[in-house]
Design a protein around this motif. Structure first.
Motif, PDB file in Angstrom:
ATOM      1  N   ARG A   1       0.835  -1.208   0.000  1.00 32.64           N
ATOM      2  CA  ARG A   1       0.000   0.000   0.000  1.00 32.64           C
ATOM      3  C   ARG A   1       0.868   1.256   0.000  1.00 32.64           C
ATOM      4  NH1 ARG A   1      -2.772   0.476   6.040  1.00 32.64           N
ATOM      5  NH2 ARG A   1      -0.839   0.755   7.253  1.00 32.64           N
ATOM      6  N   PHE A   2       2.020   1.212   0.653  1.00 30.78           N
ATOM      7  CA  PHE A   2       2.943   2.343   0.646  1.00 30.78           C
ATOM      8  C   PHE A   2       3.520   2.530  -0.752  1.00 30.78           C
ATOM      9  CE2 PHE A   2       7.097   4.098   2.714  1.00 30.78           C
ATOM     10  CZ  PHE A   2       6.775   5.360   2.274  1.00 30.78           C
ATOM     11  N   ALA A   3       3.873   1.423  -1.408  1.00 29.40           N
ATOM     12  CA  ALA A   3       4.432   1.498  -2.759  1.00 29.40           C
ATOM     13  C   ALA A   3       3.420   2.091  -3.743  1.00 29.40           C
ATOM     14  CB  ALA A   3       4.858   0.109  -3.215  1.00 29.40           C
ATOM     15  N   LYS A   4       2.140   1.734  -3.571  1.00 31.41           N
ATOM     16  CA  LYS A   4       1.118   2.259  -4.473  1.00 31.41           C
ATOM     17  C   LYS A   4       0.833   3.737  -4.216  1.00 31.41           C
ATOM     18  CE  LYS A   4      -1.205  -2.151  -5.317  1.00 31.41           C
ATOM     19  NZ  LYS A   4      -2.434  -2.955  -5.122  1.00 31.41           N
TER      20      LYS A   4
ATOM     21  N   VAL B   1      11.325  -2.133 -12.304  1.00 32.31           N
ATOM     22  CA  VAL B   1      10.757  -3.404 -11.830  1.00 32.31           C
ATOM     23  C   VAL B   1      11.514  -3.830 -10.584  1.00 32.31           C
ATOM     24  CG1 VAL B   1      10.367  -5.833 -12.388  1.00 32.31           C
ATOM     25  CG2 VAL B   1      10.025  -4.076 -14.142  1.00 32.31           C
ATOM     26  N   LEU B   2      10.792  -3.993  -9.471  1.00 31.53           N
ATOM     27  CA  LEU B   2      11.385  -4.351  -8.183  1.00 31.53           C
ATOM     28  C   LEU B   2      10.757  -5.640  -7.659  1.00 31.53           C
ATOM     29  CD1 LEU B   2      11.377  -0.827  -6.474  1.00 31.53           C
ATOM     30  CD2 LEU B   2      13.274  -1.931  -7.666  1.00 31.53           C
TER      31      LEU B   2
ATOM     32  N   LYS C   1       7.845 -13.558  -5.027  1.00 35.04           N
ATOM     33  CA  LYS C   1       6.537 -13.780  -5.658  1.00 35.04           C
ATOM     34  C   LYS C   1       6.267 -12.788  -6.778  1.00 35.04           C
ATOM     35  CE  LYS C   1       2.833 -14.603  -3.407  1.00 35.04           C
ATOM     36  NZ  LYS C   1       1.706 -14.536  -2.458  1.00 35.04           N
ATOM     37  N   GLY C   2       7.164 -12.697  -7.719  1.00 36.50           N
ATOM     38  CA  GLY C   2       6.937 -11.794  -8.834  1.00 36.50           C
ATOM     39  C   GLY C   2       7.616 -10.461  -8.619  1.00 36.50           C
ATOM     40  N   ALA C   3       7.082  -9.423  -9.281  1.00 32.92           N
ATOM     41  CA  ALA C   3       7.733  -8.115  -9.219  1.00 32.92           C
ATOM     42  C   ALA C   3       6.709  -6.998  -9.317  1.00 32.92           C
ATOM     43  CB  ALA C   3       8.763  -7.978 -10.344  1.00 32.92           C
TER      44      ALA C   3
ATOM     45  N   GLY D   1       1.461  -1.643 -10.873  1.00 37.89           N
ATOM     46  CA  GLY D   1       1.002  -2.989 -11.192  1.00 37.89           C
ATOM     47  C   GLY D   1       2.041  -4.007 -10.778  1.00 37.89           C
ATOM     48  N   ARG D   2       1.776  -5.262 -11.115  1.00 31.16           N
ATOM     49  CA  ARG D   2       2.716  -6.314 -10.738  1.00 31.16           C
ATOM     50  C   ARG D   2       2.857  -7.333 -11.857  1.00 31.16           C
ATOM     51  NH1 ARG D   2       0.908  -9.147  -5.420  1.00 31.16           N
ATOM     52  NH2 ARG D   2       2.508 -10.647  -6.028  1.00 31.16           N
TER      53      ARG D   2
END
Length: 399
Positions: A113-116, A197-198, A228-230, A240-241
């Motif tokens: 939520r912080f990243a978004k 991409v992180l 679990k992805g990026a 997005g992811r």
């Protein structure tokens, strides 16, 4: 002889005088006066903007080889709240009785939520610090941040070091991560059109392992960290992811994959190929008024697994190679089209268009979203090398 003695004595006196002028480490701080931070976690409440920071501090006796009954905690986690990065720094001394030392921390984890919401304020604060660690890895977690920061993990006593090692090993030996997942990689793209991409990291299992009893359990999966992805970032904000299955295609097209692996079905059986560090050559050109990205991928593959119940002949190898080329071209192109539909310029085509010169590029440079019209023309060139002690697979015996 007397002259040599005088000269030698003079040199010794000069050396002694120079040593007397040394001040030594006048600002040295003893290790037991420092709180050596190994991992930092950060969250921000969307409503009131309150930050929550977690600092994992190393306990040196807990990291050293331990003998006797009981295991000492290798790290302690401190939770601090505040309404700005400066506020967090000031309140650190309310809880931590030592001077925080950040020079060796390995990673920064932020909540999803912080990243978004956006990391701009924190990034600006980090950039202003004289001892900033721009090379630390920046990760996003979709698990509760408190769980991530209050769990002990197996094998590696320091969670921050474990996270860094996971990224570095995956970037070298698989196609699932990249070393370009540092704070500096996000900062470099803050004011441009290139996306970042992180990694996304989660806690495996239903609950964290907050006590050293975890080291007495054999199940290494439960309470462990898992990639679990990026997360896809535009400027400072997660937009997005990417799922784990997307990552090999992204890193392949981006040209920074460690090892690319692909499974085929040939003659009704599974065949696996691996290509260490395939070479990618790209060229963006204007063709009939339309941007075209030509990409040639050169892969020297290894036949890693072959379950065919047929003899491995030159013709069979040609069949495997042709199927590998066609399948990679198809799946990579499908991934590219998927990212265009999502509006993610993961290959940085817009930035490439902006750098182009010439009349044919004038309209594309002015047009908003011109990169979405770019056509991908992908060609795979592969060879196959046989590895192992057998050439043909063992045949299935029936009856």
């Amino acid at each position: 002889m007397i002259l040599e003695t005088i000269v030698r004595t003079g040199k010794l006196l000069a050396l002694a005088a120079a040593c007397c002028s040394f001040t030594g480490c006048w600002d040295m701080v003893e290790v037991n006066q420092l709180a050596i931070v190994n991992l930092v976690g950060m969250d921000r409440e969307p409503g009131n903007g309150k930050y929550t920071a977690y600092y994992q501090v190393i306990n040196p006796p807990g990291v050293a080889v331990q003998k006797g009954a009981g295991i000492k905690a290798p790290v302690y986690t401190y939770k601090i709240d505040g309404y700005s990065a400066v506020d967090l720094a000031d309140r650190t001394f309310d809880l931590i009785p030592r001077r925080p030392f950040y020079d060796h921390y390995q990673a920064l984890i932020v909540s999803e939520r912080f990243a978004k919401e956006g990391l701009r304020e924190v990034l600006n604060f980090l950039e202003k610090q004289p001892d900033r660690r721009a090379t630390i890895h920046l990760l996003v977690t979709d698990s509760p941040l408190s769980d991530m920061m209050k769990t002990y993990i197996p094998l590696e006593r320091l969670p921050g070091r474990a996270e860094r090692s996971m990224i570095e090993f995956q970037s070298k030996y698989s196609g699932w991560e990249s070393k370009r997942s540092r704070v500096k990689d996000l900062v470099e793209n803050m004011e441009g059109s290139v996306l970042t991409v992180l990694p996304i990291i989660s806690l495996a299992g239903a609950k964290p392992m907050p006590t050293t009893e975890r080291y007495e359990q054999i199940d290494a999966n439960q309470g462990n960290f898992i990639m679990k992805g990026a997360a896809v970032f535009k400027h400072d904000r997660m937009i997005g992811r990417l799922e784990p299955s997307d990552l090999p295609w992204f890193y392949l097209l981006d040209g920074r994959i460690g090892v690319f692996s692909e499974s085929l079905i040939v003659n009704g059986e599974r065949v696996d190929l691996q290509a260490p560090k395939p070479e990618v050559r790209k060229q963006l050109a204007m063709v009939s008024g339309k941007p075209v990205l030509t990409m040639d991928i050169y892969a020297e593959t290894q036949l890693f697994e072959n379950d065919q119940n047929v003899k491995l002949t030159g013709q069979n190898l040609d069949e495997i190679r042709a199927q590998f080329n066609a399948q990679v071209e198809k799946r990579a192109s499908e991934f590219y089209e998927k990212t265009k539909r999502l509006g993610w310029d993961l290959l940085g085509i817009e930035a490439q268009i902006k750098r182009k010169s010439g009349k044919e590029w004038a309209d594309a440079k002015k047009e908003e979203g011109a990169w979405k019209k770019t056509e991908l023309q992908l060609i795979v060139h592969s060879s196959i090398r046989i590895i192992g002690t057998t050439i043909d697979p063992y045949k299935e015996k029936r009856g």
